[in-house]
Design a protein around this motif. Structure first.
Motif: not given
Length: 341
Positions: A2-30
């Motif tokens: 949504x380019x228009x929205x992104x430009x309007x907000x000028x907020x960076x889009x940050x991708x987060x890889x979940x890591x090992x789903x049996x470790x603490x990754x999902x917990x700390x992300x949430x």
């Protein structure tokens, strides 16, 4: 996107890889994203499945944690937490258990992140911890995220850079056995890592004239050759070369006294010779809030400075501060790079 929205907000889009789903990754992300203030500064995109996120949301009793599920980065919502479904429908979540399935899933998440990063659909990558043993596959033989991402970027070299507010520690040698360190500490390598650190302090952290401390390799920084020759033959010539180019580079300092006497507070960056020499004092000083940043890449990648912590996974005991800081640091570096340009 949504380019228009992104430009309007000028907020960076940050991708987060979940890591090992049996470790603490999902917990700390949430937990890190369970705070609406985050959404004022950036748009987070988690690469996982709704089933994994809802499992942990229930486990952590965070029923108010809401997110937008989508299959494509082009359909994300800029005022919500987003989850890109990886469509691994049959995945089993078993907190605290190290499984090959968990390792494979971590790799799928990381690779999907990389695709969108290379397509400029996300502005930075934050990686949750994975287990290095469990992700080894025929087409993935790397000692860690840093080495994989350096190759993916086509970069000649990168720098493992641990950061926490004004403390920034980089390492000349990373994931190699201790007995091989002295063979790797060459003028060429020390010079390359020092160059990467100075450039990163200017470009990524907005420090116009950074002061950099270089640590010795041997006890007492070699004691004038009595305890080893690397300082005299390798490290001092590199320091002098960079000083002559007009850089504020100092050392070599004996590592124990340097950290013990709080001398480290006078510098913008500290270059350690090997992994534990830099990471032990760093984690002692800043364990809960430290961030691992990979300097020298064309893209921005950060991660928390802890591992999968299988022993506490699923127990609601993991501290999310390091993950939250990794997300905010990525956003800060995006802005610093824009200003630098």
């Amino acid at each position: 996107m949504e380019d228009s929205s992104h430009k309007k907000d000028h907020k960076p889009v940050i991708g987060i890889s979940i890591g090992d789903i049996n470790g603490v990754g999902p917990e700390v992300v949430i937990k890190a994203l369970n705070d609406n203030r985050v959404l004022k500064h950036l748009t987070p995109v988690i690469y996982a499945d709704g089933r994994v996120i809802s499992f942990y949301r229930k486990q952590l009793d965070l029923q108010n944690f809401n997110y937008n599920q989508t299959k494509s980065i082009d359909k994300i919502h800029h005022r919500k937490v987003n989850v890109i479904n990886l469509n691994e429908q049959g995945v089993d979540v078993t907190p605290g258990k190290a499984t090959t399935e968990g390792g494979n899933y971590a790799l799928i998440s990381l690779r999907r992140c990389m695709e969108d990063l290379k397509a400029n659909k996300i502005q930075a990558l934050v990686t949750a911890p994975l287990s290095k043993e469990l992700v080894q596959a025929d087409d993935f033989k790397f000692p860690g995220h840093t080495e994989y991402l350096t190759q993916e970027d086509g970069a000649k070299d990168s720098l493992m850079f641990l950061v926490a507010e004004d403390l920034r520690v980089g390492v000349v040698t990373g994931h190699i056995p201790l007995k091989e360190v002295s063979n790797h500490v060459t003028e060429e390598l020390v010079g390359r890592k020092l160059e990467l650190m100075i450039k990163s302090l200017k470009k990524d952290f907005g420090i116009k004239k950074p002061r950099v401390a270089v640590l010795g390799l041997n006890p007492h920084a070699g004691e004038n050759g009595l305890l080893g020759a690397e300082e005299e033959k390798v490290i001092i010539p590199v320091i002098n070369e960079y000083k002559n180019k007009g850089n504020l580079v100092f050392g070599p300092f004996p590592a124990d006294g340097f950290f013990g006497s709080t001398q480290y507070t006078s510098f913008d960056g500290i270059l350690a010779m090997y992994h534990d020499q830099g990471l032990i004092p760093f984690k002692n000083i800043a364990f809960a809030n430290g961030v691992n940043f990979t300097a020298g890449l064309s893209f921005i990648r950060t991660s928390p400075d802890h591992g999968t912590a299988f022993n506490i996974a699923g127990k609601n005991e993991a501290d999310e501060t390091s993950m939250r800081n990794a997300i905010y640091t990525a956003a800060d570096i995006i802005r610093n790079r824009e200003e630098f340009q």
